[in-house]
Design an enzyme around this catalytic site. Structure first.
Site, PDB file in Angstrom:
ATOM      1  N   TYR A  88      46.630  24.900  38.756  1.00 48.52           N
ATOM      2  CA  TYR A  88      45.316  25.364  38.643  1.00 48.52           C
ATOM      3  C   TYR A  88      45.312  26.819  39.049  1.00 48.52           C
ATOM      4  O   TYR A  88      44.809  28.169  39.389  1.00 48.52           O
ATOM      5  CB  TYR A  88      44.349  24.146  39.357  1.00 48.52           C
ATOM      6  CG  TYR A  88      43.895  23.518  38.359  1.00 48.52           C
ATOM      7  CD1 TYR A  88      43.757  23.496  37.059  1.00 48.52           C
ATOM      8  CD2 TYR A  88      43.718  22.169  38.935  1.00 48.52           C
ATOM      9  CE1 TYR A  88      44.893  22.022  36.233  1.00 48.52           C
ATOM     10  CE2 TYR A  88      43.733  20.271  38.332  1.00 48.52           C
ATOM     11  CZ  TYR A  88      44.046  21.076  37.102  1.00 48.52           C
ATOM     12  OH  TYR A  88      44.106  19.184  36.516  1.00 48.52           O
ATOM     13  N   ASP A  89      45.770  27.004  41.076  1.00 49.21           N
ATOM     14  CA  ASP A  89      45.876  27.820  41.797  1.00 49.21           C
ATOM     15  C   ASP A  89      46.636  28.647  41.153  1.00 49.21           C
ATOM     16  O   ASP A  89      47.168  30.036  41.569  1.00 49.21           O
ATOM     17  CB  ASP A  89      45.342  27.446  42.865  1.00 49.21           C
ATOM     18  CG  ASP A  89      44.846  28.650  44.001  1.00 49.21           C
ATOM     19  OD1 ASP A  89      43.891  29.398  43.036  1.00 49.21           O
ATOM     20  OD2 ASP A  89      45.311  28.986  44.865  1.00 49.21           O
TER      21      ASP A  89
ATOM     22  N   HIS B 268      33.960  39.445  40.379  1.00 48.22           N
ATOM     23  CA  HIS B 268      34.167  39.290  40.547  1.00 48.22           C
ATOM     24  C   HIS B 268      36.017  40.021  39.900  1.00 48.22           C
ATOM     25  O   HIS B 268      35.965  39.095  39.097  1.00 48.22           O
ATOM     26  CB  HIS B 268      34.995  37.246  40.575  1.00 48.22           C
ATOM     27  CG  HIS B 268      35.505  36.430  41.738  1.00 48.22           C
ATOM     28  ND1 HIS B 268      37.135  37.050  41.299  1.00 48.22           N
ATOM     29  CD2 HIS B 268      35.390  35.806  42.104  1.00 48.22           C
ATOM     30  CE1 HIS B 268      37.880  36.155  42.674  1.00 48.22           C
ATOM     31  NE2 HIS B 268      36.736  35.031  42.916  1.00 48.22           N
TER      32      HIS B 268
ATOM     33  N   SER C  81      41.238  36.105  41.849  1.00 46.50           N
ATOM     34  CA  SER C  81      41.084  35.440  42.865  1.00 46.50           C
ATOM     35  C   SER C  81      43.023  35.801  43.043  1.00 46.50           C
ATOM     36  O   SER C  81      43.437  35.534  42.313  1.00 46.50           O
ATOM     37  CB  SER C  81      41.302  34.085  42.619  1.00 46.50           C
ATOM     38  OG  SER C  81      41.244  32.786  43.734  1.00 46.50           O
TER      39      SER C  81
ATOM     40  N   GLU D 223      32.181  37.378  47.859  1.00 50.41           N
ATOM     41  CA  GLU D 223      32.056  35.889  48.478  1.00 50.41           C
ATOM     42  C   GLU D 223      33.561  35.369  47.975  1.00 50.41           C
ATOM     43  O   GLU D 223      33.733  34.168  47.449  1.00 50.41           O
ATOM     44  CB  GLU D 223      32.027  35.264  46.357  1.00 50.41           C
ATOM     45  CG  GLU D 223      30.357  35.718  46.449  1.00 50.41           C
ATOM     46  CD  GLU D 223      30.018  35.595  44.598  1.00 50.41           C
ATOM     47  OE1 GLU D 223      30.814  35.277  43.946  1.00 50.41           O
ATOM     48  OE2 GLU D 223      28.474  35.638  45.014  1.00 50.41           O
TER      49      GLU D 223
ATOM     50  N   LYS E  28      33.341  26.257  46.681  1.00 43.84           N
ATOM     51  CA  LYS E  28      34.621  25.431  46.008  1.00 43.84           C
ATOM     52  C   LYS E  28      36.011  25.203  46.559  1.00 43.84           C
ATOM     53  O   LYS E  28      36.480  24.413  46.428  1.00 43.84           O
ATOM     54  CB  LYS E  28      34.767  26.497  44.332  1.00 43.84           C
ATOM     55  CG  LYS E  28      35.239  27.838  44.288  1.00 43.84           C
ATOM     56  CD  LYS E  28      35.435  28.121  43.080  1.00 43.84           C
ATOM     57  CE  LYS E  28      33.358  28.217  42.464  1.00 43.84           C
ATOM     58  NZ  LYS E  28      32.618  29.692  43.257  1.00 43.84           N
TER      59      LYS E  28
HETATM   60  C1  LIG Z   1      32.062  32.785  41.712  1.00 38.09           C
HETATM   61  C2  LIG Z   1      33.941  32.960  42.775  1.00 38.09           C
HETATM   62  N1  LIG Z   1      32.890  33.996  43.623  1.00 38.09           N
HETATM   63  C3  LIG Z   1      33.879  33.317  44.779  1.00 38.09           C
HETATM   64  C4  LIG Z   1      35.162  32.777  44.408  1.00 38.09           C
HETATM   65  C5  LIG Z   1      36.636  32.519  45.590  1.00 38.09           C
HETATM   66  O1  LIG Z   1      37.040  33.452  45.553  1.00 38.09           O
HETATM   67  P1  LIG Z   1      38.636  33.735  46.411  1.00 38.09           P
HETATM   68  O2  LIG Z   1      38.922  32.090  46.806  1.00 38.09           O
HETATM   69  O3  LIG Z   1      39.321  34.517  45.791  1.00 38.09           O
HETATM   70  O4  LIG Z   1      37.919  34.694  47.122  1.00 38.09           O
HETATM   71  C6  LIG Z   1      35.460  32.430  42.952  1.00 38.09           C
HETATM   72  C7  LIG Z   1      36.666  31.486  42.994  1.00 38.09           C
HETATM   73  O5  LIG Z   1      37.062  31.185  42.039  1.00 38.09           O
HETATM   74  C8  LIG Z   1      34.381  32.362  42.037  1.00 38.09           C
HETATM   75  O6  LIG Z   1      34.562  31.884  40.667  1.00 38.09           O
END
Ligand SMILES: Cc1ncc(COP(=O)(O)O)c(C=O)c1O
Length: 470
Positions: free
Chosen positions: A320-321, A194, A197, A269, A66
């Site tokens: 959004y971020d 999580h 972020s 992740e 994503k």
């Molecule tokens: C389920 C999940 N995993 C991983 C991520 C990635 O997070 P980050 O960019 O903080 O590493 C997100 C980000 O929203 C998420 O919703």
């Protein structure tokens, strides 16, 4: 000439680490485009991966698609052996198109649509997260052989984007879900979380790992044999940041709660960590409004600059971020600076990129650039008011190429705008570039002729295109 013949999805090689500002200035001077554009240094992604492996050797990364789903990003990560966290069936299919093994994917969206669960089942994606009872009934109906990962809530005290208000069961309520899973005959193989972020609270990882360990013991008593811990995302990625502080906490906590040899696989992740720094956005200041300061009150002039990408495009990250972005001028300028604001191209007053900056005076037609634009930008950008999403141009050093060539076909690289296959003279012999792997190349020059034909228009009409001095 159609500029797209010059700027395509090939990776431009530079002898040394690409100097983004210099390359961008060359693009601009060539007057090939008036649209905003990105430059992505693919080598930066490799550097990040090396950092990950050295800092978190026990944790296998599953990149969060994503965050930035550009094909070259995904392919590079797949080539490096990174797994993928997918949020939807579209992301799953995108990753599978790269011939990634389904076991390298986790469907990490705790609230999935039925059709997406069916797609996961169809493509044999087994690992998926859940955090509520209804999700279990859904999975029972559409993918009963899934390997489930229970997402618990554990929030960082401070994070760029909090996620806990939407996902994750409170750890004390998690056993009830495990009981339900047991009664439905579903297999729960692990725990995920999580922390948020852009985590600014490293000790939260210790709290979350400790809670996970407690849940592992509860699950064991219920007869589950859990073997997966997913520590989620939250790792910083901008230039000048490091995951060292988080890694120290994670490694220490794992050593206590999930020591080596305990039989539990640890995954994460990471999203922004891998891509934030690799992308630089370059935008045109197409309009300028000058605001005269009141001389009698000692006020200086200030400026409103209008650029050709805004919060409806790449700078959706500001909304959004919760990103805070800072512009840099294309020339290193040490002259006087003036108060200014930076606005996107649409007719909406909301389209404000930077409310208050100090920059040297910028003329209409000059460009400004924004570093650290790889995470949560392009993926969520739209074309409101008819403004296009900026095109990405990929560059990499020769050193990065020695890694990339292992999983990227030779014709996708160019030096001096010439396909690398033509460049027997750029310091690589034919064996080194995988010549023998190219169909027809081993024959008497048949492949070379084909690439010569493709290259000539680019070579002759390229306005500058010579990257060898970067
Ligand atoms: C389920 C999940 N995993 C991983 C991520 C990635 O997070 P980050 O960019 O903080 O590493 C997100 C980000 O929203 C998420 O919703």
């Amino acid at each position: 000439m159609d500029p797209s013949t010059v700027f395509d999805e090939r990776i431009y090689l530079t002898p040394n680490k690409p100097r983004i500002r210099k390359i961008a200035n060359r693009f601009i001077d060539a007057k090939v485009t008036e649209d905003a554009f990105y430059i992505c240094d693919v080598g930066e992604i490799i550097t990040k991966h090396n950092e990950w492996v050295s800092q978190l050797p026990r944790v296998k990364p599953f990149y969060a698609v994503k965050c930035n789903d550009s094909r070259i990003v995904l392919r590079t990560l797949a080539g490096l052996g990174v797994g993928f966290d997918c949020a939807s069936k579209t992301e799953i299919k995108k990753v599978l198109e790269l011939e990634v093994d389904p076991s390298m994917i986790i469907f990490a969206n705790p609230a999935k649509q039925n059709s997406h669960v069916r797609t996961a089942a169809e493509y044999n994606i087994l690992k998926m997260t859940f955090d509520n009872a209804n999700e279990l009934y859904k999975i029972k109906a559409y993918h009963p052989s899934a390997k489930l990962v229970l997402r618990i809530r554990c929030d960082a005290e401070k994070a760029q984007c909090q996620l806990g208000m939407k996902f994750g069961v409170k750890v004390e309520e998690a056993p009830t879900l495990l009981e339900l899973a047991k009664s439905l005959g579903l297999d729960v193989i692990g725990v995920s979380f999580h922390v948020g972020s852009g985590c600014m609270d490293p000790p939260v990882f210790d709290r979350a790992i400790k809670s996970s360990k407690w849940l592992f013991s509860v699950a064991k008593e219920m007869g589950f044999d859990m073997n997966l811990l997913d520590i989620g995302g939250g790792f910083p990625g901008n230039r000048g940041t490091s995951i060292q502080e988080i890694a120290t906490v994670v490694n220490g906590s794992l050593a206590v709660h999930f020591p080596e040899g305990c039989g539990v696989e640890i995954i994460a992740e990471p999203g922004r960590f891998y891509v934030a720094a690799a992308f630089t956005l370059i935008t045109l200041v197409h309009s300028v409004r000058e605001i005269k300061g009141k001389e009698e009150e000692g006020e200086n002039d200030s400026f409103m600059y209008y650029i050709n990408d805004g919060v409806y495009g790449s700078f959706n990250c500001v909304v959004y971020d919760h990103a805070i972005v800072h512009p840099e001028t294309m020339k290193r300028n040490t002259g006087p600076t003036y108060e200014c604001s930076i606005w996107g191209p649409t007719c909406d007053g909301f389209d404000l990129v930077c409310p208050s900056e100090k920059l040297p005076k910028i003329k209409m037609g000059e460009w400004i650039m924004f570093s650290n634009m790889g995470a949560y930008t392009i993926v969520a950008a739209g074309t409101f008011n008819g403004f296009p999403v900026p095109k990405i141009h990929f560059v990499a050093s020769y050193e990065a190429w020695t890694t990339l060539k292992e999983f990227t076909s030779p014709e996708e690289f160019v030096t001096n705008n010439i396909p690398i296959l033509m460049k027997a003279g750029v310091g690589y012999n034919r064996d080194a570039i995988g010549w023998d792997r190219v169909v027809g190349a081993a024959g008497p020059g048949s492949c070379l002729t084909q690439f010569e034909q493709q290259a000539q228009p680019v070579l002759c009409e390229s306005p500058s295109g010579n990257f060898s001095d970067f």
